[in-house]
Scaffold this active site. Structure first.
Site, short mmCIF file in Angstrom:
data_model
loop_
_atom_site.label_atom_id
_atom_site.label_comp_id
_atom_site.label_asym_id
_atom_site.label_seq_id
_atom_site.Cartn_x
_atom_site.Cartn_y
_atom_site.Cartn_z
N SER A 281 -30.01 23.69 -11.24
CA SER A 281 -30.87 22.81 -10.45
C SER A 281 -32.34 22.97 -10.83
CB SER A 281 -30.69 23.12 -8.95
OG SER A 281 -29.34 22.96 -8.57
N GLY B 252 4.33 23.14 2.33
CA GLY B 252 4.65 23.91 1.13
C GLY B 252 4.74 23.04 -0.12
N GLU C 255 -23.84 17.11 -10.96
CA GLU C 255 -24.96 16.16 -10.79
C GLU C 255 -25.74 16.43 -9.50
OE1 GLU C 255 -24.64 12.10 -12.00
OE2 GLU C 255 -22.80 12.51 -13.12
#
Length: 385
Positions: free
Chosen positions: A132, A343, A366
């Site tokens: 970032s 399951g 993104e």
């Protein structure tokens, strides 16, 4: 704002459903297990007009709006989100960067092959030390006679190995200078452009993710995105591209959520316990109701952002809304789908385990969910309520 599906969206949805059932569903689990990236599939998708959906027809694209583009990503991702991810990265990142910010010469040279799927695109911003925090990138380009020499590594790059064209944003100025980064178009085969490690991922395994390495890689001046005027504009260009990219990930998330939800409804109607379909039990019915409501809200946010994109209006906040909410919803819905299947949902015999594994990337790629909240809060502080 009218979000009713138009004729093009209806046509695209049916075309993709037919294509996906024929070309994707029979092989998608094999691709997932082996992490095989089916590059030839994207050539076929190009023939359908899916690789340059909003690129004008004069450049070989389909010339559709973002409504049709969102529909395309959703429908592909309902079957296999790995393919949806690659389709999104090619369209909105690499191809989109050249279309929105390239010179006329660059558009005429690169878009026809990208938009038709003859070439596959990659886009590089992230580095090992800068996720970032893109302002601290260490991949640099030095000015030399006739062009630039790039050195450094990009990571988490979709199509980092198989791409024919890479758009990379690298530092050409001082560290932490938002006007010290520039975007370059680098063609596969360029000396010094190398593919690095391929990532072994939890999900989205048929979408190739790898390092891109630049080792004394010379790029001519004409490959600066936007030409001479584009020098130093790479960061601003990237932020604008990511606004549109967030719509892509919102659409990808929406496709995963819808795929998991539709599988859950079908299973809940068929699965019998205590003498009746489990859909008749309030615990399951309420879970399906929550899933449907969240999907509807995510779709409205996504289409709102697409509408603003179509109208060429600012949509930084709205695309962050859509990406943040839709990505979180797809994780919640795919988790609930596993619970409904019980399951069986934990096995690879049923589709929801793959939706579950694939979903988490949507909250990371993104821009993480936390980054989306940062974007939204900053827009609020600016008075963009």
């Amino acid at each position: 704002m009218n979000f009713d599906s138009n004729e093009n969206q209806t046509m695209i949805a049916q075309t993709i459903r037919d294509f996906a059932e024929r070309e994707i569903r029979p092989k998608m689990m094999e691709w997932d297990e082996t992490q095989h990236f089916p590059k030839d599939l994207f050539h076929k998708m190009g023939e359908l007009g899916l690789m340059g959906m909003y690129v004008p027809q004069k450049y070989g694209g389909s010339g559709f709006s973002y409504f049709e583009y969102v529909t395309g990503i959703v429908e592909v991702s309902k079957v296999c989100s790995s393919i949806g991810l690659s389709m999104a990265a090619h369209n909105s990142l690499c191809t989109g960067h050249i279309y929105y910010h390239g010179t006329e010469e660059q558009k005429s040279k690169y878009l026809p092959k990208l938009a038709t799927g003859e070439h596959l695109g990659a886009w590089g911003l992230t580095e090992p030390n800068t996720g970032s925090d893109a302002m601290r990138m260490k991949c640099v380009a030095k000015k030399v006679d006739g062009g630039w020499v790039i050195n450094g590594t990009k990571c988490w790059i979709t199509h980092g190995i198989s791409s024919d064209v890479v758009v990379a944003i690298v530092r050409t100025g001082e560290l932490l200078d938002s006007h010290g980064m520039t975007a370059f178009i680098i063609e596969r085969g360029t000396k010094g452009l190398k593919a690095g490690k391929k990532e072994n991922k939890l999900g989205m395994r048929a979408s190739e993710t790898a390092e891109v390495i630049f080792d004394e890689c010379f790029v001519p001046n004409e490959n600066v995105v936007g030409g001479e005027a584009g020098v130093g504009k790479g960061f601003q260009q990237a932020m604008q591209i990511l606004d549109g990219g967030r719509i892509s990930i919102a659409a990808l998330s929406l496709g995963i959520a819808k795929g998991a939800y539709e599988a859950s409804v079908k299973y809940a109607k068929e699965r019998q316990q205590f003498g009746q379909p489990i859909a008749q039990f309030q615990a399951i019915g309420f879970k399906l109701a929550d899933m449907a409501t969240k999907i509807e809200a995510a779709e409205l946010l996504t289409m709102q952002a697409a509408y603003l994109k179509n109208e060429k209006k600012k949509m930084t906040k709205e695309s962050a809304f859509a990406k943040y909410y839709a990505s979180e919803v797809c994780v919640q819905v795919s988790t609930d789908a596993i619970q409904i299947f019980g399951g069986y949902g934990y096995t690879k015999d049923f589709p929801v385990e793959k939706f579950f594994r694939d979903s988490k990337l949507c909250t990371i790629g993104e821009g993480t969910s936390e980054i989306q909240k940062l974007v939204i809060s900053r827009e609020i502080m600016k008075g963009n309520l």
